[in-house]
Design an enzyme around this catalytic site. Structure first.
Site, PDB file in Angstrom:
ATOM      1  N   ASP A 159     122.728  26.706  90.780  1.00  0.00           N
ATOM      2  CA  ASP A 159     123.031  27.238  89.449  1.00  0.00           C
ATOM      3  C   ASP A 159     121.902  28.074  88.875  1.00  0.00           C
ATOM      4  O   ASP A 159     122.145  28.986  88.080  1.00  0.00           O
ATOM      5  CB  ASP A 159     123.327  26.094  88.472  1.00  0.00           C
ATOM      6  CG  ASP A 159     124.564  25.311  88.846  1.00  0.00           C
ATOM      7  OD1 ASP A 159     125.229  25.673  89.841  1.00  0.00           O
ATOM      8  OD2 ASP A 159     124.861  24.326  88.148  1.00  0.00           O
ATOM      9  N   ASP A 183     124.487  32.326  85.211  1.00  0.00           N
ATOM     10  CA  ASP A 183     124.083  31.286  86.145  1.00  0.00           C
ATOM     11  C   ASP A 183     124.068  31.902  87.536  1.00  0.00           C
ATOM     12  O   ASP A 183     124.934  32.733  87.877  1.00  0.00           O
ATOM     13  CB  ASP A 183     125.059  30.111  86.128  1.00  0.00           C
ATOM     14  CG  ASP A 183     124.837  29.173  84.956  1.00  0.00           C
ATOM     15  OD1 ASP A 183     124.059  29.525  84.047  1.00  0.00           O
ATOM     16  OD2 ASP A 183     125.468  28.087  84.943  1.00  0.00           O
TER      17      ASP A 183
END
Length: 410
Positions: A158, A242
């Site tokens: 992420d 992300d």
């Protein structure tokens, strides 16, 4: 009781409510030095003198410990996240959630054990495994724009994106993940000293202006309409993204607009990576889009998995390029298994060790057969309890080095 309601599609899941654990009273505290104390601070102080003397020299790309161009070249080194100290964050407008404290202790212990076994399997398969620092994510912090506690360092995918010999730190979009980078900084500094490029994307303030305060929570039909227009809970106030929203295929990188990644963030990446790489924005019929690797996962040159429940609006461009698109079977995760922050489609959130080996959930026998039909050997590992925290094999890892060269596949 602790109420969790997440807007998480992609690899994370749709809006669901789950109740668990007794809710303890939470006292807000100011920023303290204890807030992100590393478990290795003592060891760090012992080597500090040596590191100061270390010379940071330019390294040839082939000698750099960081080098990865796609999702399938032979994997040599990887960062695996940690479930320890994972904390249910007090989400605010970005996901409309009433937060709490810890995940159920017994469940978390099982997740920790599963990830340790995952590390063992990776080492057995010849992969070097690195881990982030242990941090107390329950500590509360305050910026000029918000107050929050942390979440975890479970999903390195992420926050870190490796493109060639460059590590890119994503700015993130959840306030509870604002300081997550701290768990990875010792590793990143080590890679930098050994020759890797290191870029930190602009950090958003995460003020209220970054989020649509009126984003529809209950009406799925409204979210479908907004998603079709490329509108999600994050606004275009400032860049945010992300790293798990990007899928690499050599010179071509694919990304989606989502709940945590806006067009400003995509444009920042496009300009940053040009002219060597081309960033393609694609979209799916997913009203809760968040992280592309549970919807579209590239598993080989010209070979990708596509979630059958989330058709791709630009699928024709892949067919025109000669790609093979495979639709994975329905997930076999039991209905009674808790998926607090996830979708069952984490089943397709697999990690390629090379073109002929893939990490697959032990219980996903249908998926295993599908890979075998493609000539790919499934390496079976169970991380069901780790799935509950919001990620599959791809999420729980970030590949640092894959043996291969930059090529065009599109």
């Amino acid at each position: 009781m602790l109420r969790i309601k997440c807007l998480r599609g992609g690899c994370r899941g749709t809006g669901t409510i789950h109740l668990f654990g007794a809710m303890l009273g939470r006292a807000l505290t100011g920023w303290t030095q204890k807030a992100f104390q590393s478990s290795s601070s003592t060891a760090g102080s012992q080597v500090q003198g040596k590191l100061v003397q270390d010379h940071v020299t330019e390294t040839k790309e082939q000698d750099c410990p960081v080098c990865s161009y796609n999702e399938w070249d032979p994997l040599e080194e990887v960062i695996v996240g940690r479930a320890e100290n994972s904390h249910v964050p007090p989400f605010t407008v970005e996901v409309k959630k009433y937060g709490g404290h810890s995940f159920p202790e017994d469940h978390l212990k099982k997740a920790v054990a599963e990830i340790e076994e995952l590390c063992n399997v990776l080492r057995y398969e010849g992969v070097t495994v690195r881990r982030p620092e242990l941090i107390d994510w329950s500590q509360v912090y305050t910026t000029p724009d918000f107050t929050s506690s942390g979440m975890y360092a479970a999903m390195p995918r992420d926050i870190l994106l490796v493109v060639g010999n460059e590590i890119i730190e994503a700015p993130m979009a959840w306030r509870s993940r604002f300081f997550e980078y701290r768990a990875y900084r010792p590793l990143i500094k080590e890679y930098f000293r050994k020759g890797a490029k290191w870029t930190t994307a602009p950090k958003p303030t995460m003020s209220d202006d970054l989020y649509d305060q009126d984003y529809p929570m209950q009406t799925l039909a409204d979210r479908h309409k907004l998603a079709a227009q490329g509108k999600f809970v994050t606004t275009e106030h400032e860049p945010c993204f992300d790293a798990a929203e990007f899928m690499r295929a050599g010179m071509d990188i694919f990304v989606q607009r989502s709940q945590v990644t806006n067009y400003m963030g995509i444009e920042w990446m496009r300009r940053h990576l040009a002219p060597d790489y081309k960033v393609h924005t694609i979209s799916f019929r997913d009203p809760n889009a968040m992280h592309i690797d549970g919807t579209f996962n590239i598993i080989g040159p010209g070979l990708a998995l596509l979630n059958p429940e989330r058709p791709c609006d630009q699928i024709d461009m892949f067919y025109k390029a000669g790609w093979t698109i495979v639709k994975p079977p329905t997930p076999m995760i039991p209905d009674d298994h808790p998926m607090w922050m996830s979708s069952k489609w984490l089943s397709m959130n697999v990690l390629m060790l090379d073109e002929k080996r893939v990490l697959v959930e032990s219980n996903e026998t249908s998926l295993q057969k599908m890979f075998e039909s493609l000539g790919i050997k499934p390496i079976k590992v169970s991380i069901l309890h780790a799935n509950s925290l919001g990620g599959g094999f791809h999420c729980w890892t970030t590949d640092i080095r894959r043996r291969g060269t930059l090529q065009s596949y599109f």
